[in-house]
Design a protein around this motif. Structure first.
Motif, PDB file in Angstrom:
ATOM      1  N   LEU A 189      19.032  53.176  20.399  1.00 28.64           N
ATOM      2  CA  LEU A 189      19.021  51.543  18.881  1.00 28.64           C
ATOM      3  C   LEU A 189      18.283  50.776  19.876  1.00 28.64           C
ATOM      4  CD1 LEU A 189      21.520  50.921  17.566  1.00 28.64           C
ATOM      5  CD2 LEU A 189      23.193  50.691  19.341  1.00 28.64           C
ATOM      6  N   CYS A 190      17.855  49.703  18.487  1.00 31.62           N
ATOM      7  CA  CYS A 190      16.841  48.592  19.192  1.00 31.62           C
ATOM      8  C   CYS A 190      17.716  47.335  18.035  1.00 31.62           C
ATOM      9  CB  CYS A 190      15.769  49.625  18.587  1.00 31.62           C
ATOM     10  SG  CYS A 190      14.805  47.898  19.610  1.00 31.62           S
ATOM     11  N   LEU A 191      18.176  46.389  18.857  1.00 29.86           N
ATOM     12  CA  LEU A 191      18.667  45.485  17.799  1.00 29.86           C
ATOM     13  C   LEU A 191      18.055  44.296  18.775  1.00 29.86           C
ATOM     14  CD1 LEU A 191      22.425  46.598  19.539  1.00 29.86           C
ATOM     15  CD2 LEU A 191      21.642  46.449  16.833  1.00 29.86           C
ATOM     16  N   ALA A 192      18.182  43.162  17.419  1.00 29.64           N
ATOM     17  CA  ALA A 192      17.565  41.524  18.002  1.00 29.64           C
ATOM     18  C   ALA A 192      18.433  41.065  17.820  1.00 29.64           C
ATOM     19  CB  ALA A 192      16.844  41.194  16.773  1.00 29.64           C
ATOM     20  N   LEU A 193      18.628  40.015  19.098  1.00 24.48           N
ATOM     21  CA  LEU A 193      20.399  39.197  19.581  1.00 24.48           C
ATOM     22  C   LEU A 193      19.028  37.597  18.974  1.00 24.48           C
ATOM     23  CD1 LEU A 193      21.901  40.921  22.778  1.00 24.48           C
ATOM     24  CD2 LEU A 193      21.590  41.251  20.283  1.00 24.48           C
ATOM     25  N   ALA A 194      20.690  36.737  18.406  1.00 22.80           N
ATOM     26  CA  ALA A 194      19.952  35.218  18.706  1.00 22.80           C
ATOM     27  C   ALA A 194      21.398  35.206  19.046  1.00 22.80           C
ATOM     28  CB  ALA A 194      18.782  34.924  17.497  1.00 22.80           C
ATOM     29  N   LEU A 195      21.587  33.676  20.370  1.00 22.27           N
ATOM     30  CA  LEU A 195      22.417  32.649  20.573  1.00 22.27           C
ATOM     31  C   LEU A 195      22.390  32.165  20.200  1.00 22.27           C
ATOM     32  CD1 LEU A 195      25.086  33.830  22.179  1.00 22.27           C
ATOM     33  CD2 LEU A 195      23.688  32.581  23.965  1.00 22.27           C
ATOM     34  N   ARG A 196      22.550  31.310  19.148  1.00 18.72           N
ATOM     35  CA  ARG A 196      22.515  29.333  18.491  1.00 18.72           C
ATOM     36  C   ARG A 196      23.787  28.514  18.939  1.00 18.72           C
ATOM     37  NH1 ARG A 196      20.147  32.963  14.770  1.00 18.72           N
ATOM     38  NH2 ARG A 196      18.252  32.646  14.540  1.00 18.72           N
ATOM     39  N   PRO A 197      23.133  27.230  19.580  1.00 21.21           N
ATOM     40  CA  PRO A 197      24.306  26.851  20.242  1.00 21.21           C
ATOM     41  C   PRO A 197      24.851  25.245  19.487  1.00 21.21           C
ATOM     42  CG  PRO A 197      22.416  26.187  20.818  1.00 21.21           C
ATOM     43  CD  PRO A 197      22.153  27.325  20.124  1.00 21.21           C
ATOM     44  N   VAL A 223       8.290  46.377  11.908  1.00 24.79           N
ATOM     45  CA  VAL A 223       8.604  46.111  11.152  1.00 24.79           C
ATOM     46  C   VAL A 223       9.195  44.752  11.081  1.00 24.79           C
ATOM     47  CG1 VAL A 223       9.957  46.931   9.161  1.00 24.79           C
ATOM     48  CG2 VAL A 223       8.842  48.239  10.315  1.00 24.79           C
ATOM     49  N   GLY A 224       9.908  44.694  12.076  1.00 30.25           N
ATOM     50  CA  GLY A 224      10.699  43.117  12.697  1.00 30.25           C
ATOM     51  C   GLY A 224      12.063  43.220  12.355  1.00 30.25           C
ATOM     52  N   THR A 225      12.536  42.194  11.251  1.00 34.38           N
ATOM     53  CA  THR A 225      14.252  42.497  11.698  1.00 34.38           C
ATOM     54  C   THR A 225      14.489  42.631  10.555  1.00 34.38           C
ATOM     55  OG1 THR A 225      13.925  40.788  13.654  1.00 34.38           O
ATOM     56  CG2 THR A 225      16.085  41.017  12.844  1.00 34.38           C
ATOM     57  N   GLY A 226      16.055  43.519  11.153  1.00 37.10           N
ATOM     58  CA  GLY A 226      16.805  43.429   9.474  1.00 37.10           C
ATOM     59  C   GLY A 226      17.327  42.510   9.124  1.00 37.10           C
ATOM     60  N   PRO A 227      18.241  42.629   8.224  1.00 36.36           N
ATOM     61  CA  PRO A 227      18.570  41.726   7.523  1.00 36.36           C
ATOM     62  C   PRO A 227      20.386  41.767   8.857  1.00 36.36           C
ATOM     63  CG  PRO A 227      19.506  43.846   6.729  1.00 36.36           C
ATOM     64  CD  PRO A 227      18.457  44.246   7.389  1.00 36.36           C
ATOM     65  N   SER A 231      24.508  36.353  16.716  1.00 33.00           N
ATOM     66  CA  SER A 231      24.549  37.534  15.327  1.00 33.00           C
ATOM     67  C   SER A 231      23.151  38.727  16.185  1.00 33.00           C
ATOM     68  CB  SER A 231      22.920  36.170  14.576  1.00 33.00           C
ATOM     69  OG  SER A 231      21.908  36.239  15.173  1.00 33.00           O
ATOM     70  N   VAL A 232      23.526  39.724  15.712  1.00 29.69           N
ATOM     71  CA  VAL A 232      22.830  40.880  15.705  1.00 29.69           C
ATOM     72  C   VAL A 232      22.277  41.389  14.760  1.00 29.69           C
ATOM     73  CG1 VAL A 232      23.905  43.467  16.859  1.00 29.69           C
ATOM     74  CG2 VAL A 232      24.761  41.047  17.825  1.00 29.69           C
ATOM     75  N   ALA A 233      21.556  41.711  14.823  1.00 30.18           N
ATOM     76  CA  ALA A 233      20.273  42.737  13.850  1.00 30.18           C
ATOM     77  C   ALA A 233      19.857  43.724  13.947  1.00 30.18           C
ATOM     78  CB  ALA A 233      19.514  41.481  13.334  1.00 30.18           C
ATOM     79  N   PRO A 234      19.142  44.918  12.930  1.00 33.20           N
ATOM     80  CA  PRO A 234      18.551  45.840  13.693  1.00 33.20           C
ATOM     81  C   PRO A 234      16.772  45.185  13.775  1.00 33.20           C
ATOM     82  CG  PRO A 234      18.597  46.155  11.675  1.00 33.20           C
ATOM     83  CD  PRO A 234      19.849  45.067  11.606  1.00 33.20           C
ATOM     84  N   ALA A 235      16.366  46.361  14.515  1.00 29.07           N
ATOM     85  CA  ALA A 235      14.962  45.409  15.308  1.00 29.07           C
ATOM     86  C   ALA A 235      14.260  46.694  15.044  1.00 29.07           C
ATOM     87  CB  ALA A 235      14.757  45.141  16.540  1.00 29.07           C
ATOM     88  N   VAL A 236      13.104  47.185  13.828  1.00 27.37           N
ATOM     89  CA  VAL A 236      12.924  48.192  14.284  1.00 27.37           C
ATOM     90  C   VAL A 236      10.860  47.940  14.236  1.00 27.37           C
ATOM     91  CG1 VAL A 236      11.781  49.808  11.835  1.00 27.37           C
ATOM     92  CG2 VAL A 236      13.874  48.615  11.955  1.00 27.37           C
ATOM     93  N   GLU A 237      10.475  48.651  15.233  1.00 31.19           N
ATOM     94  CA  GLU A 237       9.359  48.297  16.325  1.00 31.19           C
ATOM     95  C   GLU A 237       8.400  48.604  14.482  1.00 31.19           C
ATOM     96  OE1 GLU A 237       9.158  50.899  19.458  1.00 31.19           O
ATOM     97  OE2 GLU A 237       6.906  50.129  19.915  1.00 31.19           O
ATOM     98  N   GLU A 278      14.827  35.009  20.591  1.00 28.19           N
ATOM     99  CA  GLU A 278      14.982  35.826  20.044  1.00 28.19           C
ATOM    100  C   GLU A 278      14.787  36.492  21.432  1.00 28.19           C
ATOM    101  OE1 GLU A 278      16.297  36.110  15.301  1.00 28.19           O
ATOM    102  OE2 GLU A 278      15.551  37.962  15.954  1.00 28.19           O
ATOM    103  N   TRP A 279      15.699  38.274  21.102  1.00 25.95           N
ATOM    104  CA  TRP A 279      15.700  39.401  22.091  1.00 25.95           C
ATOM    105  C   TRP A 279      15.991  39.660  21.461  1.00 25.95           C
ATOM    106  CZ3 TRP A 279      19.568  35.418  23.203  1.00 25.95           C
ATOM    107  CH2 TRP A 279      19.303  33.821  24.279  1.00 25.95           C
ATOM    108  N   THR A 280      15.164  40.995  22.224  1.00 27.13           N
ATOM    109  CA  THR A 280      15.640  42.691  21.055  1.00 27.13           C
ATOM    110  C   THR A 280      15.461  43.838  22.723  1.00 27.13           C
ATOM    111  OG1 THR A 280      13.037  42.415  19.849  1.00 27.13           O
ATOM    112  CG2 THR A 280      13.969  44.171  20.038  1.00 27.13           C
ATOM    113  N   ILE A 281      17.120  44.334  21.862  1.00 28.95           N
ATOM    114  CA  ILE A 281      16.994  45.275  23.601  1.00 28.95           C
ATOM    115  C   ILE A 281      17.084  46.964  22.371  1.00 28.95           C
ATOM    116  CG2 ILE A 281      19.168  43.000  24.665  1.00 28.95           C
ATOM    117  CD1 ILE A 281      20.886  44.707  22.763  1.00 28.95           C
ATOM    118  N   ASP A 282      17.166  47.464  23.761  1.00 28.23           N
ATOM    119  CA  ASP A 282      17.175  48.838  23.878  1.00 28.23           C
ATOM    120  C   ASP A 282      17.422  49.996  23.795  1.00 28.23           C
ATOM    121  OD1 ASP A 282      13.761  50.888  23.700  1.00 28.23           O
ATOM    122  OD2 ASP A 282      15.416  51.269  21.772  1.00 28.23           O
ATOM    123  N   PHE A 283      18.695  50.690  23.778  1.00 23.46           N
ATOM    124  CA  PHE A 283      19.390  51.978  24.618  1.00 23.46           C
ATOM    125  C   PHE A 283      18.683  53.046  24.116  1.00 23.46           C
ATOM    126  CE2 PHE A 283      22.063  48.250  23.692  1.00 23.46           C
ATOM    127  CZ  PHE A 283      22.119  47.430  24.904  1.00 23.46           C
TER     128      PHE A 283
END
Lengths: 226, 119
Positions: free
Chosen positions: A186-194, A149-153, A141-147, A100-105
């Motif tokens: 804006l901090c997001l957690a991304l996942a790309l599942r094949p 705390v981890g990943t939200g729904p 999939s895109v979810a909020p990432a809270v420093e 998974e990746w965390t991106i931060d804007f």
């Protein structure tokens, strides 16, 4: 008592342009995204007048509207991901879950009075070679990432057919409520599942295209003369 | 860079004068990507008759401006001349890097004087 000193001409022009202070300039010059050039050339009348072929005769661009993106707005920002440096550089084939990746804007430059009208995520992936015969296709999939705390729904799921071209995901209405003003970051957690297990991809670049409307810079449309 | 101000004489009628704003002159060329500057122009000139009555294709004359010019020509001390002000303006866009390393395109209405009129 003396009033505040009148701003010098440069400060007065900055103020007229709605800028708090003169930016220091890019810390390291980076290429201007082609879309931003295109929007500038399409929007700037003096530029368009110089190249008449851009503006069909009689066509007037609606004020406070970004024709090319089809939304209201008078400020367009291309915001790079602040977390890009920390990511591993190469795509990997793993036996288990893909990373998974965390991106931060950084959105601190967006003023509270600005109303977002478009927030489009642009993602560039590099895919490892998939096994022969493996089914193509991915799910983003895109979810909020809270420093801390981890990943939200998960807020957004989207099928991705191929990775050769940038993947776009609209965040307004999904990861960002329509009429909410911009957060400071804006901090997001991304996942790309094949579809085919094991063929993980690598996130090469992430950026956010944010269009906002600053009503203070917009004049009500003049009533046609009687 | 500005067209020099005018004194009396026929070329002193109210019209747009050239004014170019150079971002380099203001020291913004490091963070403004484009344009290098823009033609802002400005209005100046006499609004006496017949300048107050614009030619064909110009903005419609405001009766009040004509009335005032008439009053001035009859009794100069009674009323000043109308003012030469922008009558039609157009926007500009500026592309720049902000302090958060974002590339920003901002659009500003009413930044360029295309036409002047007597008001």
């Amino acid at each position: 008592a003396r009033g505040p000193t009148a701003p010098g001409p440069a400060a007065a022009l900055l103020q007229a342009l709605g800028l708090r202070d003169a930016p220091r300039g890019a810390p390291k010059p980076r290429p201007v995204p082609p879309l931003m050039w295109r929007l500038f050339r399409r929007r700037d009348p003096q530029e368009a007048r110089a190249k008449l072929r851009w503006t069909p005769p009689g066509a007037t661009l609606r004020p406070c509207h970004v024709e090319e993106l089809g939304v209201a707005g008078n400020i367009v920002r291309h915001i790079p991901d602040r977390g890009a440096q920390a990511r591993t550089p190469k795509p990997t084939m793993t036996a288990g879950q893909c990373p998974e990746w965390t991106i931060d804007f950084d959105l601190s430059a967006v003023e509270p009075a600005e109303l977002p009208s478009r927030a489009r995520l642009e993602l560039r992936f590099e895919a490892a070679e998939a096994k022969a015969g493996a089914a193509p296709g991915w799910e983003l999939s895109v979810a909020p990432a809270v420093e801390g705390v981890g990943t939200g729904p998960v807020l957004l799921r989207q099928a991705v057919a191929a990775l050769e071209t940038p993947v776009h995901a609209e965040l307004l209405g999904a990861a960002w409520a329509w009429n909410a003003s911009a957060p400071r970051s804006l901090c997001l957690a991304l996942a790309l599942r094949p579809q085919a297990p094991g063929a993980c991809a690598h996130l090469a670049e992430a950026s956010l295209l944010l269009v906002t409307l600053d009503p203070r810079l917009c004049h009500p449309l003049a009533r046609p003369r009687r | 860079e500005a067209e020099p101000a005018v004194g009396g004489g026929p070329s002193s009628a109210c019209r747009a004068r050239r004014l170019y704003v150079s971002f380099r002159e203001v020291g913004w060329h490091r963070w403004v990507i484009a344009p290098r500057g823009f033609l802002a122009n400005y209005c100046q000139g006499q609004c006496s008759l017949p300048a107050t009555l614009p030619g064909p294709g110009g903005p419609p004359a405001l009766n009040h401006a004509v009335l005032r010019a008439l009053m001035h020509s009859a009794v100069p001390s009674a009323a000043g001349l109308p003012c030469c002000v922008p009558a039609r303006l157009s926007p500009i866009s500026v592309l720049f890097f902000d302090n958060s390393d974002n590339v920003v395109l901002r659009h500003y209405e009413d930044m360029v004087v295309d036409e002047c009129g007597c008001r």
